[in-house]
Design a protein around this motif. Structure first.
Motif, PDB file in Angstrom:
ATOM      1  N   SER A  23     -17.318  25.677 -11.053  1.00  0.00           N
ATOM      2  CA  SER A  23     -18.623  26.295 -11.279  1.00  0.00           C
ATOM      3  C   SER A  23     -19.600  26.090 -10.129  1.00  0.00           C
ATOM      4  CB  SER A  23     -19.236  25.737 -12.567  1.00  0.00           C
ATOM      5  OG  SER A  23     -19.476  24.340 -12.438  1.00  0.00           O
ATOM      6  N   GLY A  24     -19.327  25.146  -9.255  1.00  0.00           N
ATOM      7  CA  GLY A  24     -20.232  24.884  -8.149  1.00  0.00           C
ATOM      8  C   GLY A  24     -21.412  24.007  -8.499  1.00  0.00           C
ATOM      9  N   ARG A  25     -21.340  23.329  -9.618  1.00  0.00           N
ATOM     10  CA  ARG A  25     -22.415  22.434 -10.043  1.00  0.00           C
ATOM     11  C   ARG A  25     -22.466  21.215  -9.136  1.00  0.00           C
ATOM     12  NH1 ARG A  25     -22.287  19.078 -15.725  1.00  0.00           N
ATOM     13  NH2 ARG A  25     -24.149  17.783 -15.345  1.00  0.00           N
ATOM     14  N   ASN A  26     -23.625  20.547  -9.113  1.00  0.00           N
ATOM     15  CA  ASN A  26     -23.803  19.347  -8.300  1.00  0.00           C
ATOM     16  C   ASN A  26     -22.868  18.246  -8.797  1.00  0.00           C
ATOM     17  OD1 ASN A  26     -24.803  16.838  -7.212  1.00  0.00           O
ATOM     18  ND2 ASN A  26     -26.649  17.951  -6.645  1.00  0.00           N
ATOM     19  N   ILE A  27     -21.957  17.826  -7.942  1.00  0.00           N
ATOM     20  CA  ILE A  27     -20.964  16.825  -8.352  1.00  0.00           C
ATOM     21  C   ILE A  27     -21.624  15.468  -8.581  1.00  0.00           C
ATOM     22  CG2 ILE A  27     -18.867  15.622  -7.657  1.00  0.00           C
ATOM     23  CD1 ILE A  27     -18.004  18.048  -6.155  1.00  0.00           C
TER      24      ILE A  27
END
Length: 698
Positions: free
Chosen positions: A261-265
């Protein structure tokens, strides 16, 4: 002797099977043999068992493992069949020995006439066989016992072979779950420090000795990425399909979704870190509540229950008949078995609280460097003329490393590894006991009381010396680990203020940080003499060798490879170290209560034994001295013992107290410190008190 050759062959075959896990040569030989006997291609695949082997990290393909299982089953059946023949011979010998004279009618087989005349059967002990053996009876008995034992051996081998992966998978599951908070904290800290996530995974897989089976799972994904060019999302998704841990499976699935999803890891890892830390606290509370129940059950059954049984059996022995055999069974079988069962249960319950990873990271690094510089090719060959010779020399050097370190610094080695003290104390105990052994023989017979003195004194000496060294080590480690959070917070504050890592150590060493003052001075001295910060920290970790310090050094050295701004990483490490410190303090406080309960139960047990041994028994009359009609009526009342039973009963009480004090100390150590080694101290105290009290009183 020739009749025992088949038995020796069967035992040798079983020995080969048992030694295979410890020998690569035997394992390869059995693998080749199994594939020749059982075609691997004809083995039907099993998705469930293939996943089980992957979860257990067996390292053997499914077809190879199945083929080798068939070989084990076939070999066990053969060995069991041979052993069954000797079991049948023994059964016939027992029947002859007891002199059974009943006739057993067996239909005539017309086969194997005269089989009872073979040497193995004709030389059976006993003058009279006592059984009218009809045609084929001996053959039927031997065939039945051989078939039965062979089938049991084959079934047992098959069950054990497929049970081993389940047990290993379950063990790995517990280890992964126990190390999840520390592993996620490590990943979160490095990600927060700016390191790319694939590099974070590589750093975690390189430190399997620090973070345990969780790092081993990540290492599989790293190998898939580096060797098979698998993308990051697919490699992490594959972990959820092979891991035995439900927690790790959920973590891998969520992480795969976040990456897609490209969320902040970093934000995701922070949430996961907080979650696992809370779960660790809840898990510890559940385990402590379970320990409270376990302590009550232990005191009720093993301590109070054994006292009740011993007292009742003593009263029955005085009134109804001899109960000496039952009391010996309780003292020498039931009591040790009960304590050992509780110890095994406590080890299982407390395993999640044990620290994951305790091996030295610097030793791992040195061993990796050794392999890299000897010119080993990927196919196992060597690319330089002298590489193979140099490799063998370096392997010999690594094997002798611990011996060399022990000889050059014996005191430090003993403190770091307390079990080394047995190298000195065991020979001393054996020599002293052997020197005093002749005094045990009195008038041509062994005096049991004197023999007990020798054995108990040797046991106290061995356990006491180990307990002293182990306690010194544990107190030193506790002092060092207590100071780790303060050190990390000060380094984090200085680095966040813009001060470089090297200068941060210079400033920190001028302040008071407790037990780590001397170690920080050594770190700064190494840096002044030309070592890098990473090398100085590696040497610091080698000197201290505590799990907490090992994790911190691993985190700092990996964070410095990504950036010199490691303030956020140090802050996270300090927070994790402080959380571990808080959990340890809470655990020690709660477990101290259970330890007090064990000591109180021990004192009660000892008081009751002393009352029975030195108050009740000596004041009972000897019914053997009563004459006439009174002697016949003596057993019907609380009249006393007959003959020399008084000494036998007192000896049983003495041994019961010694056994209970030793094993209660081990149980108390498990409850108070979480390790059997912690229990050696309490066993030494309880055994010494018991021995002195019972010896001084009588």
């Amino acid at each position: 002797m020739l009749e025992f050759l088949p038995l020796l062959g069967a035992l040798a075959l079983v020995g080969v099977f048992l030694a295979t896990p410890y020998s690569e040569g035997l394992s390869s030989l059995l693998s080749r043999t199994s594939f020749r006997l059982f075609d691997g291609k004809s083995i039907e695949p099993s998705v469930r068992r293939e996943r089980l082997l992957r979860s257990a990290a067996i390292g053997t393909p499914y077809r190879e493992y199945t083929a080798k299982t068939y070989l084990y089953v076939f070999g066990s059946a053969m060995a069991g069949g041979i052993l069954g023949v000797y079991v049948g011979v023994g059964l016939l010998a027992v029947l002859r020995e007891v002199g059974i004279s009943t006739t057993i009618t067996v239909p005539s087989l017309g086969l194997f006439d005269g089989i009872a005349d073979v040497p193995v059967l004709s030389e059976l002990p006993g003058a009279t066989f006592g059984i009218e053996v009809f045609d084929g009876f001996v053959f039927v008995v031997l065939l039945a016992t051989s078939s039965l034992v062979g089938l049991l051996a084959a079934g047992g081998a098959y069950a054990v072979r497929w049970r081993i992966p389940s047990l290993r998978a379950d063990t790995r599951r517990r280890q992964i779950d126990a190390g999840m908070p520390r592993m996620v904290a490590f990943v979160y800290a490095l990600t927060r420090g700016g390191m790319a996530f694939p590099d974070v995974m590589r750093a975690l897989s390189r430190n399997e000795g620090v973070f345990g089976e969780g790092a081993a799972e990540v290492g599989v994904a790293v190998r898939n990425i580096d060797l098979f060019n698998v993308d990051l999302v697919s490699a992490i998704g594959d972990l959820s399909q092979r891991t035995p841990s439900e927690q790790f499976e959920q973590f891998a699935e969520n992480l795969s979704s976040v990456l897609q999803s490209g969320r902040n890891i970093s934000e995701f890892l922070r949430e996961q870190y907080e979650r696992y830390r809370e779960e660790a606290e809840e898990q510890q509370e559940e385990i402590l509540d379970l320990l409270a129940t376990t302590a009550e059950v232990y005191v009720t059954t093993v301590v109070a229950g054994m006292l009740f049984l011993v007292t009742i059996l003593l009263i029955i022995g005085l009134t109804a008949g001899d109960t000496l055999f039952l009391m010996r069974a309780i003292a020498y079988v039931v009591l040790p078995a009960g304590n050992l069962l509780f110890l095994a249960y406590l080890i299982e319950v407390l395993q999640p609280l044990q620290t994951t990873g305790s091996s030295s990271r610097i030793l791992q690094a040195e061993s990796n460097v050794t392999v890299e510089h000897v010119g080993i090719e990927s196919d196992g060959g060597y690319n330089y003329p002298n590489s193979e010779t140099n490799h063998q020399r370096l392997r010999a050097y690594d094997r002798l490393r611990s011996i060399r370190e022990t000889i050059t610094a014996p005191l430090q080695s003993v403190i770091q590894r307390p079990t080394l003290v047995f190298v000195v104390t065991v020979p001393i105990a054996v020599l002293v006991t052997a020197y005093r052994a002749p005094s045990v023989v009195v008038d041509g017979a062994i005096e049991v009381g004197l023999l007990d003195d020798l054995l108990v004194q040797a046991a106290i000496f061995l356990m006491g010396t180990f307990a002293v060294v182990y306690e010194i080590k544990q107190r030193r480690l506790r002092r060092l680990e207590e100071a780790v959070p303060d050190l990390l917070e000060r380094l984090a504050s200085l680095n966040e203020a813009g001060i470089a890592v090297v200068s941060s150590f210079d400033r920190v060493r001028r302040s008071d940080i407790g037990a780590l003052d001397e170690e920080v001075d050594r770190i700064w001295r190494d840096i002044q003499w030309g070592a890098t910060v990473a090398q100085a920290l590696d040497r610091f970790e080698t000197r201290v060798r505590t799990p907490s310090v090992t994790r911190v050094v691993t985190l700092i050295t990996n964070a410095m490879r990504a950036s010199n701004e490691i303030g956020p990483v140090l802050r996270i490490a300090a927070e994790q170290a402080r959380a571990d410190k808080r959990l340890r303090r809470q655990r020690r406080q709660e477990m101290f209560t259970y330890l007090v309960v064990i000591y109180v139960s021990f004192v009660v047990f000892l008081i009751v034994i002393v009352a029975l041994d030195f108050v009740l028994i000596p004041n009972l009359p000897d019914s053997g001295a009563v004459e006439g009609d009174l002697a016949q009526n003596a057993p019907s009342v609380l009249g006393g013992f007959t003959g020399g039973d008084e000494d036998a009963y007192r000896l049983v009480f003495f041994h019961t107290a010694l056994i209970q004090s030793t094993l209660s100390g081990l149980v108390g150590g498990m409850m108070g410190g979480g390790s059997v080694k912690d229990g050696v101290k309490h066993s030494t105290i309880m055994l010494t008190v018991t021995y002195l009290v019972l010896t001084l009183l009588g």
